[in-house]
Design a protein around this motif. Sequence first.
Motif, PDB file in Angstrom:
ATOM      1  N   LYS A  49      61.060  54.067  43.125  1.00 14.46           N
ATOM      2  CA  LYS A  49      60.360  53.356  44.208  1.00 14.46           C
ATOM      3  C   LYS A  49      59.937  51.898  43.700  1.00 14.46           C
ATOM      4  N   ILE A  50      59.187  51.010  44.988  1.00  9.40           N
ATOM      5  CA  ILE A  50      58.829  49.667  44.407  1.00  9.40           C
ATOM      6  C   ILE A  50      57.575  49.946  44.748  1.00  9.40           C
ATOM      7  N   LEU A  51      56.887  49.404  43.524  1.00  7.72           N
ATOM      8  CA  LEU A  51      55.336  49.567  43.876  1.00  7.72           C
ATOM      9  C   LEU A  51      54.885  48.160  43.722  1.00  7.72           C
ATOM     10  N   PHE A  52      54.200  47.818  44.918  1.00 11.98           N
ATOM     11  CA  PHE A  52      53.437  46.457  44.730  1.00 11.98           C
ATOM     12  C   PHE A  52      52.061  46.858  44.762  1.00 11.98           C
ATOM     13  N   VAL A  53      51.533  45.847  43.655  1.00 12.99           N
ATOM     14  CA  VAL A  53      50.102  45.801  43.524  1.00 12.99           C
ATOM     15  C   VAL A  53      49.539  44.656  43.955  1.00 12.99           C
ATOM     16  N   ASN A  54      48.672  44.851  44.836  1.00 16.71           N
ATOM     17  CA  ASN A  54      48.031  43.834  45.665  1.00 16.71           C
ATOM     18  C   ASN A  54      46.745  43.631  45.100  1.00 16.71           C
ATOM     19  N   ASP A  55      46.810  42.210  44.409  1.00 16.34           N
ATOM     20  CA  ASP A  55      45.773  41.855  43.668  1.00 16.34           C
ATOM     21  C   ASP A  55      44.677  40.974  44.204  1.00 16.34           C
ATOM     22  N   GLY A  56      44.226  41.838  45.102  1.00 15.60           N
ATOM     23  CA  GLY A  56      42.958  41.045  45.710  1.00 15.60           C
ATOM     24  C   GLY A  56      43.261  40.082  46.724  1.00 15.60           C
ATOM     25  N   SER A  57      44.565  39.788  47.277  1.00 17.17           N
ATOM     26  CA  SER A  57      44.907  38.898  47.939  1.00 17.17           C
ATOM     27  C   SER A  57      44.099  38.424  49.161  1.00 17.17           C
ATOM     28  N   LYS A  58      43.617  37.359  49.323  1.00 20.06           N
ATOM     29  CA  LYS A  58      42.727  36.780  50.673  1.00 20.06           C
ATOM     30  C   LYS A  58      43.566  36.437  51.741  1.00 20.06           C
ATOM     31  N   ASP A  59      44.870  36.612  51.846  1.00 19.88           N
ATOM     32  CA  ASP A  59      45.786  36.289  52.961  1.00 19.88           C
ATOM     33  C   ASP A  59      46.198  37.417  53.411  1.00 19.88           C
ATOM     34  N   LYS A  60      47.212  37.571  54.138  1.00 20.87           N
ATOM     35  CA  LYS A  60      47.832  38.611  55.061  1.00 20.87           C
ATOM     36  C   LYS A  60      48.702  39.497  53.985  1.00 20.87           C
ATOM     37  N   THR A  61      48.924  39.100  52.847  1.00 23.36           N
ATOM     38  CA  THR A  61      49.593  39.961  51.774  1.00 23.36           C
ATOM     39  C   THR A  61      49.336  41.409  51.996  1.00 23.36           C
ATOM     40  N   PHE A  62      48.273  41.864  52.016  1.00 26.30           N
ATOM     41  CA  PHE A  62      47.835  43.615  52.021  1.00 26.30           C
ATOM     42  C   PHE A  62      48.346  43.948  53.521  1.00 26.30           C
TER      43      PHE A  62
END
Length: 326
Positions: A49-62
């Motif tokens: 798998k590819i596991l992305f950790v969204n580190d509290g992004s404030k833009d559209k990343t999530f």
Amino acid sequence: MKESNRELPVLYLVIPCYNEEEIIVESAATIKEKINRLISSGAIAKNSKILFVNDGSKDKTFELLSDLAKKDPINIVVSLVGNSGHQNALWAGIMTASKADIIITIDADLQQDIEALDEFINCYKNGSEVVYGIRNNRDSDSPFKKFTALAYYKFMHLMGSKIMENHADYRLISRKVIDALMQYNESNLFLRGLIPSLGFPSDIVHFETKERTGGTTKYTLSKMFRLATDGITSFTIRPLRIISVLGFITMFFSMIFSILCFIEWAQGKNVKGYTTTILILLFLDGIILLSLGVIGEYLGKIYLETKNRPKYIIDSVIYKETDNED
Ligand code: UDP
Ligand code: MG
């Protein structure tokens, strides 16, 4: 403990992402293509798998990442509440990838060459539990970053740390290492120092770095500075010892100086020297303030460690269910 399959390991590629909307979709496509090639060549298991950790992004990343995860079961998103920092985001990814036999961590901007993955996996198959990615060139760095990096490594070695030169957080760790890391609970996290200190058999892989294709560095000067001090305070108390040595040295010289002054005074001479007095005062004040700063840094770290707060808080985990998931 889960028995790992060394011939056909389940790989989790852990990718911390903070405000990466400009590049994340393109990076995700490149990574997926690479993982699929690794699966079809029989290098890794098909449930990798590819596991992305969204580190509290404030833009559209999530939003972008959630779309990817909802569409394709190869992508998983672990989203953190607030920005916990690169090291904590990596930790969150490592702790969540419970089905992985091996984890490789890589930056979202793919400045690190993803084609090196084959070599990482080969080293693992040949018996290494840790494989460090070492960058061959620093062409993509600004002169300032080059200089600070060099100074930092010199300083770290002086302080007695065993960190690998030119190794950022592009590395493979095996299940054994992950299980060992789970026993560590320090808030003052510096994986580049912690992982070598575990002492597992390791190997290195060289790779080329590229320019960022979009967005800007997420490592602000203050984040870089914090990482640097964490690197020192989490591994050595040598700076505290240096303070004691400095104290002894200044005490020794001040004793000699006072004896000299006394002799001059006894001989009836006028002890002069306004300038020297000021200089000595300023010099010593400088040393005292610096020492207090260093002690304060350690004290602050003790304070944070005793609180034993969680390093990250997960807001949501997004993935697409499949029927043949094991
Ligand atoms: N990153 C993160 N949290 C932060 C800062 C950075 O997750 O608070 C991630 C970022 O999205 C990237 C990686 O850490 O995937 C490395 O950051 P960057 O590429 O900006 O650093 P540089 O390559 O300039 O040192
Ligand atoms: Mg980068």
